[in-house]
Design a protein around this motif. Structure first.
Motif, PDB file in Angstrom:
ATOM      1  N   LEU A  16       9.394  -0.133   1.129  1.00 52.33           N
ATOM      2  CA  LEU A  16       7.932  -0.156   1.140  1.00 52.33           C
ATOM      3  C   LEU A  16       7.402  -1.577   1.338  1.00 52.33           C
ATOM      4  O   LEU A  16       6.370  -1.772   1.985  1.00 52.33           O
ATOM      5  N   SER A  17       8.117  -2.569   0.825  1.00 49.66           N
ATOM      6  CA  SER A  17       7.728  -3.969   1.079  1.00 49.66           C
ATOM      7  C   SER A  17       7.860  -4.292   2.561  1.00 49.66           C
ATOM      8  O   SER A  17       7.024  -4.991   3.135  1.00 49.66           O
ATOM      9  N   LYS A  18       8.907  -3.759   3.181  1.00 48.29           N
ATOM     10  CA  LYS A  18       9.097  -3.968   4.616  1.00 48.29           C
ATOM     11  C   LYS A  18       7.981  -3.281   5.410  1.00 48.29           C
ATOM     12  O   LYS A  18       7.458  -3.838   6.382  1.00 48.29           O
ATOM     13  N   LEU A  19       7.585  -2.093   4.976  1.00 45.04           N
ATOM     14  CA  LEU A  19       6.479  -1.378   5.621  1.00 45.04           C
ATOM     15  C   LEU A  19       5.192  -2.196   5.490  1.00 45.04           C
ATOM     16  O   LEU A  19       4.447  -2.357   6.461  1.00 45.04           O
ATOM     17  N   GLU A  20       4.950  -2.725   4.312  1.00 43.76           N
ATOM     18  CA  GLU A  20       3.762  -3.550   4.100  1.00 43.76           C
ATOM     19  C   GLU A  20       3.774  -4.760   5.034  1.00 43.76           C
ATOM     20  O   GLU A  20       2.773  -5.097   5.662  1.00 43.76           O
ATOM     21  N   SER A  21       4.923  -5.393   5.153  1.00 42.06           N
ATOM     22  CA  SER A  21       5.060  -6.543   6.043  1.00 42.06           C
ATOM     23  C   SER A  21       4.817  -6.133   7.500  1.00 42.06           C
ATOM     24  O   SER A  21       4.157  -6.849   8.249  1.00 42.06           O
ATOM     25  N   ASP A  22       5.332  -4.974   7.894  1.00 47.61           N
ATOM     26  CA  ASP A  22       5.116  -4.490   9.258  1.00 47.61           C
ATOM     27  C   ASP A  22       3.638  -4.222   9.527  1.00 47.61           C
ATOM     28  O   ASP A  22       3.135  -4.514  10.610  1.00 47.61           O
ATOM     29  N   PHE A  23       2.940  -3.662   8.550  1.00 49.32           N
ATOM     30  CA  PHE A  23       1.504  -3.413   8.712  1.00 49.32           C
ATOM     31  C   PHE A  23       0.741  -4.721   8.938  1.00 49.32           C
ATOM     32  O   PHE A  23      -0.257  -4.753   9.632  1.00 49.32           O
ATOM     33  N   ARG A  24       1.213  -5.793   8.364  1.00 47.49           N
ATOM     34  CA  ARG A  24       0.534  -7.083   8.471  1.00 47.49           C
ATOM     35  C   ARG A  24       0.946  -7.867   9.726  1.00 47.49           C
ATOM     36  O   ARG A  24       0.358  -8.893  10.031  1.00 47.49           O
TER      37      ARG A  24
END
Length: 157
Positions: A16-24
């Motif tokens: 989920l941290s990786k997903l958050e980073s991808d969104f940004r």
């Protein structure tokens, strides 16, 4: 090509941290969520509705980057408790899939994590809904800038 499969020692929280980073990421060309929802329903409300009814929900997010990489996230939420209400406890599991421009395919499975609060679960859904919306706005803004830039070039020609 063969799909490379990895079983990570990291938990879904890392995913989920990786997903958050991808969104940004500033290089996003497209973001999608599945299942699709009809207007005016909000995606997060749809997910919560499914959780109340079935105590199970699958969320899929696909992100396409400017370099040709496509990364997908599969998140499965399992709940326990009284049907018709949000589950008070359960666990979340997930995996990612990646399709690289060179044809390489990769799937990474993450260790599940438990939760003991429906309030915490809904807060996380709200947070990722905001991040998704912000990434959509960045994409639209970038495409508008490109469209206006092309129009200016044509105007001056």
């Amino acid at each position: 090509m063969v799909t490379h499969v990895t079983y990570s020692d990291e938990t879904v929280l890392s995913m989920l941290s990786k997903l958050e980073s991808d969104f940004r990421c500033s290089d996003i060309m497209l973001v999608e969520r599945l299942p699709p929802v009809r207007e005016p329903e909000r995606y997060r409300d749809y997910v919560v509705k499914i959780l109340r009814e079935f105590h199970r929900v699958c969320i899929f997010v696909r992100i396409v980057f400017g370099n040709g990489l496509t990364r997908g996230y599969a998140i499965q939420i399992h709940g326990e408790g009284e049907l018709g209400q949000l589950p008070e406890r359960g666990y979340v599991e997930g995996f990612t899939v990646e399709y690289h421009p060179d044809g390489t395919k990769r799937r990474v499975f993450y260790r599940p994590v438990g939760y003991t609060s429906s309030k915490e679960l809904v807060e996380q859904l709200e947070r990722f809904a905001r991040l998704f919306h912000e990434s959509e706005l960045k994409i639209v803004e970038r495409k508008l800038d490109e469209a206006y830039r092309e129009r200016l070039v044509l105007f001056w020609l």
